[in-house]
Design a protein around this motif. Structure first.
Motif, PDB file in Angstrom:
ATOM      1  N   HIS A   6       0.852  -1.196   0.000  1.00 28.72           N
ATOM      2  CA  HIS A   6       0.000   0.000   0.000  1.00 28.72           C
ATOM      3  C   HIS A   6       0.887   1.245   0.000  1.00 28.72           C
ATOM      4  O   HIS A   6       2.082   1.151   0.238  1.00 28.72           O
ATOM      5  CB  HIS A   6      -0.940   0.015   1.208  1.00 28.72           C
ATOM      6  CG  HIS A   6      -0.226   0.212   2.507  1.00 28.72           C
ATOM      7  ND1 HIS A   6       0.320  -0.815   3.213  1.00 28.72           N
ATOM      8  CD2 HIS A   6       0.056   1.340   3.208  1.00 28.72           C
ATOM      9  CE1 HIS A   6       0.904  -0.343   4.306  1.00 28.72           C
ATOM     10  NE2 HIS A   6       0.752   0.959   4.325  1.00 28.72           N
ATOM     11  N   SER A   8       0.676   5.403   1.438  1.00 28.95           N
ATOM     12  CA  SER A   8      -0.103   6.358   2.226  1.00 28.95           C
ATOM     13  C   SER A   8       0.354   7.777   1.891  1.00 28.95           C
ATOM     14  O   SER A   8       1.543   8.048   1.754  1.00 28.95           O
ATOM     15  CB  SER A   8       0.065   6.080   3.721  1.00 28.95           C
ATOM     16  OG  SER A   8       1.431   6.136   4.088  1.00 28.95           O
ATOM     17  N   LYS A  39      -9.997   7.022   2.456  1.00 34.03           N
ATOM     18  CA  LYS A  39      -9.672   8.440   2.601  1.00 34.03           C
ATOM     19  C   LYS A  39     -10.302   8.985   3.880  1.00 34.03           C
ATOM     20  O   LYS A  39     -11.386   8.569   4.265  1.00 34.03           O
ATOM     21  CB  LYS A  39     -10.219   9.169   1.369  1.00 34.03           C
ATOM     22  CG  LYS A  39      -9.955  10.631   1.282  1.00 34.03           C
ATOM     23  CD  LYS A  39     -10.521  11.132  -0.041  1.00 34.03           C
ATOM     24  CE  LYS A  39     -10.721  12.606  -0.114  1.00 34.03           C
ATOM     25  NZ  LYS A  39     -10.978  13.339   1.052  1.00 34.03           N
ATOM     26  N   THR A  55      -6.037  12.458   4.415  1.00 33.04           N
ATOM     27  CA  THR A  55      -5.154  11.316   4.228  1.00 33.04           C
ATOM     28  C   THR A  55      -5.812  10.292   3.330  1.00 33.04           C
ATOM     29  O   THR A  55      -7.043  10.192   3.268  1.00 33.04           O
ATOM     30  CB  THR A  55      -4.812  10.654   5.578  1.00 33.04           C
ATOM     31  OG1 THR A  55      -6.007  10.152   6.171  1.00 33.04           O
ATOM     32  CG2 THR A  55      -4.150  11.633   6.525  1.00 33.04           C
ATOM     33  N   ILE A  57      -4.982   6.103   1.740  1.00 38.37           N
ATOM     34  CA  ILE A  57      -4.159   4.905   1.565  1.00 38.37           C
ATOM     35  C   ILE A  57      -4.728   4.160   0.375  1.00 38.37           C
ATOM     36  O   ILE A  57      -5.942   4.002   0.257  1.00 38.37           O
ATOM     37  CB  ILE A  57      -4.176   3.998   2.815  1.00 38.37           C
ATOM     38  CG1 ILE A  57      -3.642   4.735   4.038  1.00 38.37           C
ATOM     39  CG2 ILE A  57      -3.349   2.746   2.573  1.00 38.37           C
ATOM     40  CD1 ILE A  57      -3.638   3.911   5.308  1.00 38.37           C
ATOM     41  N   ILE A  62      -7.367  -2.402   1.393  1.00 38.78           N
ATOM     42  CA  ILE A  62      -7.101  -1.467   2.488  1.00 38.78           C
ATOM     43  C   ILE A  62      -8.237  -1.577   3.498  1.00 38.78           C
ATOM     44  O   ILE A  62      -9.403  -1.570   3.131  1.00 38.78           O
ATOM     45  CB  ILE A  62      -7.000  -0.014   1.965  1.00 38.78           C
ATOM     46  CG1 ILE A  62      -5.934   0.100   0.875  1.00 38.78           C
ATOM     47  CG2 ILE A  62      -6.740   0.960   3.098  1.00 38.78           C
ATOM     48  CD1 ILE A  62      -4.538  -0.255   1.298  1.00 38.78           C
ATOM     49  N   PRO A  65      -8.131   3.958   6.974  1.00 40.55           N
ATOM     50  CA  PRO A  65      -7.532   5.151   6.366  1.00 40.55           C
ATOM     51  C   PRO A  65      -6.534   5.861   7.278  1.00 40.55           C
ATOM     52  O   PRO A  65      -6.117   6.970   6.980  1.00 40.55           O
ATOM     53  CB  PRO A  65      -8.758   6.035   6.120  1.00 40.55           C
ATOM     54  CG  PRO A  65      -9.656   5.696   7.250  1.00 40.55           C
ATOM     55  CD  PRO A  65      -9.462   4.211   7.487  1.00 40.55           C
ATOM     56  N   VAL A  67      -3.554   7.454   8.707  1.00 38.94           N
ATOM     57  CA  VAL A  67      -2.225   7.909   8.297  1.00 38.94           C
ATOM     58  C   VAL A  67      -1.866   9.067   9.209  1.00 38.94           C
ATOM     59  O   VAL A  67      -2.690   9.939   9.457  1.00 38.94           O
ATOM     60  CB  VAL A  67      -2.210   8.403   6.828  1.00 38.94           C
ATOM     61  CG1 VAL A  67      -0.821   8.904   6.451  1.00 38.94           C
ATOM     62  CG2 VAL A  67      -2.665   7.325   5.876  1.00 38.94           C
ATOM     63  N   ALA A  72       3.263   8.548   7.025  1.00 34.32           N
ATOM     64  CA  ALA A  72       2.948   8.784   5.612  1.00 34.32           C
ATOM     65  C   ALA A  72       4.153   8.487   4.726  1.00 34.32           C
ATOM     66  O   ALA A  72       5.287   8.833   5.065  1.00 34.32           O
ATOM     67  CB  ALA A  72       2.496  10.226   5.410  1.00 34.32           C
ATOM     68  N   ASP A  73       3.884   7.858   3.577  1.00 29.98           N
ATOM     69  CA  ASP A  73       4.938   7.640   2.582  1.00 29.98           C
ATOM     70  C   ASP A  73       5.221   8.932   1.817  1.00 29.98           C
ATOM     71  O   ASP A  73       6.355   9.220   1.459  1.00 29.98           O
ATOM     72  CB  ASP A  73       4.513   6.558   1.574  1.00 29.98           C
ATOM     73  CG  ASP A  73       4.335   5.201   2.220  1.00 29.98           C
ATOM     74  OD1 ASP A  73       5.222   4.791   2.995  1.00 29.98           O
ATOM     75  OD2 ASP A  73       3.309   4.545   1.953  1.00 29.98           O
TER      76      ASP A  73
END
Length: 182
Positions: A6, A8, A39, A55, A57, A62, A65, A67, A72-73
């Motif tokens: 996933h 994020s 979301k 946010t 993902i 998933i 949501p 994050v 967070a990525d």
């Protein structure tokens, strides 16, 4: 950026900057690409310029949501007054002062153009997500901003040492915001 299990993304800014719209367009583009998306939005006093966080993902499946700035990525910032503690591997996407001035009304979609080169989402899905969100004239205006953001990110990627102008080890930390350490 290829999706592993996933990815994020945290969007942050002030009310009126299009934070929720940018997050919604990104979520829809992921959905059109066949990903499961969750979301979540935190609006606060957004109408008065208050802090807005959104946010999302995306991945194969998933369940939540959740994050945080620390997990967070990717972090997309629309306002310089949002300082968070990010994970060392987080990538940040943000407009420069000049870009904010030039794309004032649609800097959010300009930033999505920058974000697009990091994600495994076909351009036709970005275009469809933008066109579904806005009426025809506004959609065309925003599509231009999207492509100019994409072009700006690609230029930085092509003309510096690593992606977005930073050495490769720094690039994961801060891809768009130019820092003196680059």
């Amino acid at each position: 950026m290829q999706l592993k299990k996933h990815i994020s993304i945290l969007f942050a800014g002030r009310g009126g900057q299009g934070v929720l719209t940018a997050s919604l367009i990104t979520a829809h583009a992921f959905f059109l690409s066949g990903y499961d998306v969750k979301k979540s939005d935190i609006k606060g006093i957004a109408r008065r310029g208050g802090r807005v966080l959104s946010t999302l993902i995306a991945g194969e499946k998933i369940y939540s949501p959740k994050v945080t700035p620390e997990t967070a990525d990717i972090v997309v910032l629309f306002s310089k007054d949002h300082y968070f503690t990010f994970s060392d591997s987080a990538v940040s996407v943000a407009p420069t002062d000049e870009e904010v001035e030039k794309y004032r009304r649609n800097v959010n979609v300009f930033c999505l153009g920058k974000l697009s080169i990091l994600l495994d989402i076909h351009l036709k899905n970005w275009e469809e997500a933008i066109q579904e969100r806005f009426d025809n004239d506004t959609a065309q205006f925003n599509l231009r901003a999207f492509y100019e953001g994409k072009k700006a990110a690609e230029f930085m990627q092509d003309h510096r040492n690593g992606p977005f102008g930073c050495k490769k080890e720094q690039a994961r930390k801060d891809l768009i915001m130019e820092k003196e350490t680059c």
